[in-house]
Design a protein around this motif. Structure first.
Motif, PDB file in Angstrom:
ATOM      1  N   GLU A   3      43.530  34.806  34.492  1.00 41.67           N
ATOM      2  CA  GLU A   3      42.397  35.096  35.200  1.00 41.67           C
ATOM      3  C   GLU A   3      41.129  34.308  34.887  1.00 41.67           C
ATOM      4  O   GLU A   3      40.136  34.784  35.350  1.00 41.67           O
ATOM      5  CB  GLU A   3      42.360  36.645  35.264  1.00 41.67           C
ATOM      6  CG  GLU A   3      43.423  37.378  35.882  1.00 41.67           C
ATOM      7  CD  GLU A   3      43.447  38.980  36.052  1.00 41.67           C
ATOM      8  OE1 GLU A   3      42.523  39.303  35.037  1.00 41.67           O
ATOM      9  OE2 GLU A   3      44.054  39.336  36.277  1.00 41.67           O
ATOM     10  N   THR A  45      38.741  32.931  37.389  1.00 45.66           N
ATOM     11  CA  THR A  45      37.872  33.681  38.638  1.00 45.66           C
ATOM     12  C   THR A  45      36.754  34.287  37.510  1.00 45.66           C
ATOM     13  O   THR A  45      35.658  34.496  38.069  1.00 45.66           O
ATOM     14  CB  THR A  45      38.621  34.963  38.861  1.00 45.66           C
ATOM     15  OG1 THR A  45      39.754  34.435  39.640  1.00 45.66           O
ATOM     16  CG2 THR A  45      38.154  35.991  39.697  1.00 45.66           C
ATOM     17  N   ARG A  81      39.850  34.525  44.643  1.00 46.14           N
ATOM     18  CA  ARG A  81      40.938  33.841  44.877  1.00 46.14           C
ATOM     19  C   ARG A  81      41.079  32.293  44.986  1.00 46.14           C
ATOM     20  O   ARG A  81      42.029  31.708  44.700  1.00 46.14           O
ATOM     21  CB  ARG A  81      41.917  34.511  46.018  1.00 46.14           C
ATOM     22  CG  ARG A  81      41.933  35.895  46.104  1.00 46.14           C
ATOM     23  CD  ARG A  81      42.850  36.580  47.314  1.00 46.14           C
ATOM     24  NE  ARG A  81      43.926  35.822  47.657  1.00 46.14           N
ATOM     25  CZ  ARG A  81      45.136  36.454  47.328  1.00 46.14           C
ATOM     26  NH1 ARG A  81      45.212  37.763  46.722  1.00 46.14           N
ATOM     27  NH2 ARG A  81      45.993  35.853  47.943  1.00 46.14           N
ATOM     28  N   ASP A 106      41.689  31.258  41.467  1.00 46.82           N
ATOM     29  CA  ASP A 106      42.957  32.000  41.155  1.00 46.82           C
ATOM     30  C   ASP A 106      43.953  30.904  41.089  1.00 46.82           C
ATOM     31  O   ASP A 106      44.518  30.443  42.349  1.00 46.82           O
ATOM     32  CB  ASP A 106      43.152  33.288  41.480  1.00 46.82           C
ATOM     33  CG  ASP A 106      44.063  34.001  40.725  1.00 46.82           C
ATOM     34  OD1 ASP A 106      44.979  33.518  40.267  1.00 46.82           O
ATOM     35  OD2 ASP A 106      43.890  35.278  40.523  1.00 46.82           O
TER      36      ASP A 106
END
Length: 180
Positions: A28, A31, A115, A118
């Motif tokens: 992650e 992000t 997203r 991601d």
């Protein structure tokens, strides 16, 4: 999901669940990094990048979280929704999205923006095989379920109105993160 989760906890040791969680937390990075950059916090961005590099290399692809052993490699958790909040965009109304959980209008839009960087989910995935992408997303969700259920129970069991308890807890969590 609770019976399934109990079985999962009984079969997969805590150490393995922790390693899986560390791996997905490491993934992650883009992000979190985007959320930090959108707030123009370049010092935290370098800390986040350092954390990612250390955990990816010395932490064996992120399965071991070694960053806490290094000073300055533990920046607060950031995301695109927090960047929107730092820009002065209001929390908006509270929503609950099935299989995603509680959110606000601002944070939901932030998740959509997150997203974009991601590496796993559609539409901007870095994984071409649909089966592999689904397996990764399912593994992440399944591994997170025990903690999600525990937190949900701690919030809702003593509450008279469980919906209001989760809503208020979510709002307090996001306000606290924004204040960091």
């Amino acid at each position: 999901f609770e019976p399934f989760t109990k079985g999962y906890v009984n079969v997969v040791p805590q150490t393995a669940r922790g390693g899986i969680g560390n791996f997905f937390n490491n993934l992650e990075f883009p992000t979190r990094f985007a959320g930090i950059l959108l707030q123009f916090r370049f010092g935290r961005a370098s800390q986040e990048a350092g954390k990612f590099l250390v955990n990816t290399t010395a932490g064996l692809a992120g399965f071991i979280n070694v960053a806490p052993e290094f000073d300055g490699l533990n920046p607060p958790i950031e995301d695109v929704g927090q960047a929107f909040g730092a820009w002065g965009i209001d929390h908006g109304f509270y929503i609950v999205v099935p299989f995603i959980g509680p959110s606000s209008l601002r944070d939901f839009v932030g998740r959509l923006g997150g997203r974009a960087v991601d590496p796993i989910p559609e539409p901007w995935t870095q994984i071409d095989d649909d089966g592999a992408r689904f397996a990764l997303q399912a593994t992440d969700l399944i591994n997170d379920l025990p903690d999600i259920i525990d937190v949900y129970k701690k919030i809702t069991e003593p509450a008279i109105d469980s919906y209001a308890a989760v809503r208020d807890g979510y709002a307090q969590l996001r306000a606290g993160r924004l204040a960091e």
